[in-house]
Write a protein that holds these residues in place. Structure first.
Motif, mmCIF file in Angstrom:
data_model
loop_
_atom_site.group_PDB
_atom_site.id
_atom_site.type_symbol
_atom_site.label_atom_id
_atom_site.label_comp_id
_atom_site.label_asym_id
_atom_site.label_seq_id
_atom_site.Cartn_x
_atom_site.Cartn_y
_atom_site.Cartn_z
ATOM 1 N N MET A 171 11.043 43.669 -71.835
ATOM 2 C CA MET A 171 11.057 44.823 -72.500
ATOM 3 C C MET A 171 12.174 45.439 -72.854
ATOM 4 O O MET A 171 12.681 46.314 -72.126
ATOM 5 C CB MET A 171 10.071 46.029 -71.758
ATOM 6 C CG MET A 171 8.658 45.426 -71.161
ATOM 7 S SD MET A 171 7.639 46.308 -70.641
ATOM 8 C CE MET A 171 7.383 46.902 -69.483
ATOM 9 N N VAL A 172 12.827 45.032 -73.990
ATOM 10 C CA VAL A 172 13.926 45.235 -74.434
ATOM 11 C C VAL A 172 14.260 46.620 -74.635
ATOM 12 O O VAL A 172 15.154 47.493 -74.423
ATOM 13 C CB VAL A 172 14.394 44.518 -75.732
ATOM 14 C CG1 VAL A 172 15.729 45.103 -76.271
ATOM 15 C CG2 VAL A 172 14.331 43.051 -75.150
ATOM 16 N N SER A 173 12.915 47.502 -75.226
ATOM 17 C CA SER A 173 13.048 48.882 -75.635
ATOM 18 C C SER A 173 13.232 49.733 -74.298
ATOM 19 O O SER A 173 13.571 50.976 -74.452
ATOM 20 C CB SER A 173 11.923 49.222 -76.593
ATOM 21 O OG SER A 173 10.665 48.907 -75.847
ATOM 22 N N ILE B 148 5.610 37.629 -73.176
ATOM 23 C CA ILE B 148 5.116 36.824 -74.482
ATOM 24 C C ILE B 148 6.356 36.898 -75.525
ATOM 25 O O ILE B 148 6.678 35.671 -76.172
ATOM 26 C CB ILE B 148 3.753 37.308 -75.179
ATOM 27 C CG1 ILE B 148 2.513 36.881 -74.226
ATOM 28 C CG2 ILE B 148 3.669 36.969 -76.705
ATOM 29 C CD1 ILE B 148 1.243 37.669 -74.500
ATOM 30 N N ALA B 149 6.873 37.978 -75.655
ATOM 31 C CA ALA B 149 8.261 38.020 -76.416
ATOM 32 C C ALA B 149 9.126 37.228 -75.934
ATOM 33 O O ALA B 149 9.919 36.840 -76.747
ATOM 34 C CB ALA B 149 8.335 39.668 -76.822
ATOM 35 N N GLY B 150 9.543 37.150 -74.833
ATOM 36 C CA GLY B 150 10.496 36.613 -74.308
ATOM 37 C C GLY B 150 10.174 35.096 -74.364
ATOM 38 O O GLY B 150 11.318 34.256 -74.732
ATOM 39 N N LYS C 254 10.851 34.843 -81.559
ATOM 40 C CA LYS C 254 12.374 34.568 -81.760
ATOM 41 C C LYS C 254 13.082 35.492 -82.699
ATOM 42 O O LYS C 254 12.416 35.992 -83.592
ATOM 43 C CB LYS C 254 12.500 33.198 -82.477
ATOM 44 C CG LYS C 254 12.165 31.913 -81.689
ATOM 45 C CD LYS C 254 12.547 31.829 -80.158
ATOM 46 C CE LYS C 254 11.874 30.921 -79.382
ATOM 47 N NZ LYS C 254 11.946 31.116 -77.893
ATOM 48 N N GLY C 255 14.280 35.952 -82.419
ATOM 49 C CA GLY C 255 14.892 36.847 -83.352
ATOM 50 C C GLY C 255 15.039 38.228 -82.441
ATOM 51 O O GLY C 255 14.028 38.626 -82.123
ATOM 52 N N SER C 256 16.079 38.808 -82.278
ATOM 53 C CA SER C 256 16.160 40.008 -81.276
ATOM 54 C C SER C 256 15.522 41.146 -82.149
ATOM 55 O O SER C 256 14.776 41.924 -81.329
ATOM 56 C CB SER C 256 17.588 40.285 -81.164
ATOM 57 O OG SER C 256 18.203 40.612 -82.497
ATOM 58 N N PHE D 294 8.206 43.611 -81.622
ATOM 59 C CA PHE D 294 6.931 43.283 -80.763
ATOM 60 C C PHE D 294 6.822 44.055 -79.449
ATOM 61 O O PHE D 294 5.729 44.296 -79.330
ATOM 62 C CB PHE D 294 6.833 41.838 -80.506
ATOM 63 C CG PHE D 294 6.025 41.186 -79.865
ATOM 64 C CD1 PHE D 294 4.717 40.875 -80.525
ATOM 65 C CD2 PHE D 294 5.693 40.977 -78.382
ATOM 66 C CE1 PHE D 294 3.615 40.546 -79.803
ATOM 67 C CE2 PHE D 294 4.835 40.433 -77.720
ATOM 68 C CZ PHE D 294 3.442 40.191 -78.586
ATOM 69 N N ASN D 295 8.220 44.100 -78.797
ATOM 70 C CA ASN D 295 7.938 44.909 -77.491
ATOM 71 C C ASN D 295 7.809 46.088 -77.735
ATOM 72 O O ASN D 295 6.656 47.049 -77.062
ATOM 73 C CB ASN D 295 9.245 44.733 -76.654
ATOM 74 C CG ASN D 295 9.470 43.608 -75.911
ATOM 75 O OD1 ASN D 295 8.202 43.055 -75.393
ATOM 76 N ND2 ASN D 295 10.444 42.885 -76.135
#
Length: 112
Positions: free
Chosen positions: A1-3, A77-79, A83-85, A91-92
């Motif tokens: 969860m990058v955000s 799933i995103a990880g 692909k692509g930051s 997506f997150n």
């Protein structure tokens, strides 16, 4: 969860997922037990069960845990597959927004 600025190690997320899944199973068994033992003969008895505060609390906890678990699933799933930051971030963010909206709207339905 990058955000949410969660690190990418995954140990805490793995533990949370196992605890959340255990809680989901226990709450599901609680719902099955309540519906199996509570006599629902007509609309009034079903309304009485669904309007009980203890039932609303259990349903709210279940919905919140499911929403948190879905955010974690979106992060996984995103990880693995996205692909692509920037796309990963979108997506997150989408997973988080949808999960929060479902939890908020579901709790609104439960309590009002």
């Amino acid at each position: 969860m990058v955000s949410l600025n969660i690190n990418r190690h995954g140990t805490k997320q793995w533990i949370f997922q196992r605890v959340a899944n255990l809680l989901i199973v226990l709450l599901s068994l609680c719902f099955v037990f309540v519906f199996a033992t509570f006599p629902v003969d007509d609309y009034a008895s079903l309304t009485g069960l669904l309007n009980a505060h203890w039932f609303k609390v259990i349903a709210s906890i279940s919905l919140i845990v499911l929403s948190l678990n879905s955010m974690l699933a979106g992060w996984q799933i995103a990880g693995d597959y996205v692909k692509g930051s920037f796309v990963n971030y979108l997506f997150n963010t989408l997973c988080i927004v949808v999960s929060v909206m479902i939890a908020a709207f579901g709790n609104y339905i439960i309590w009002f």
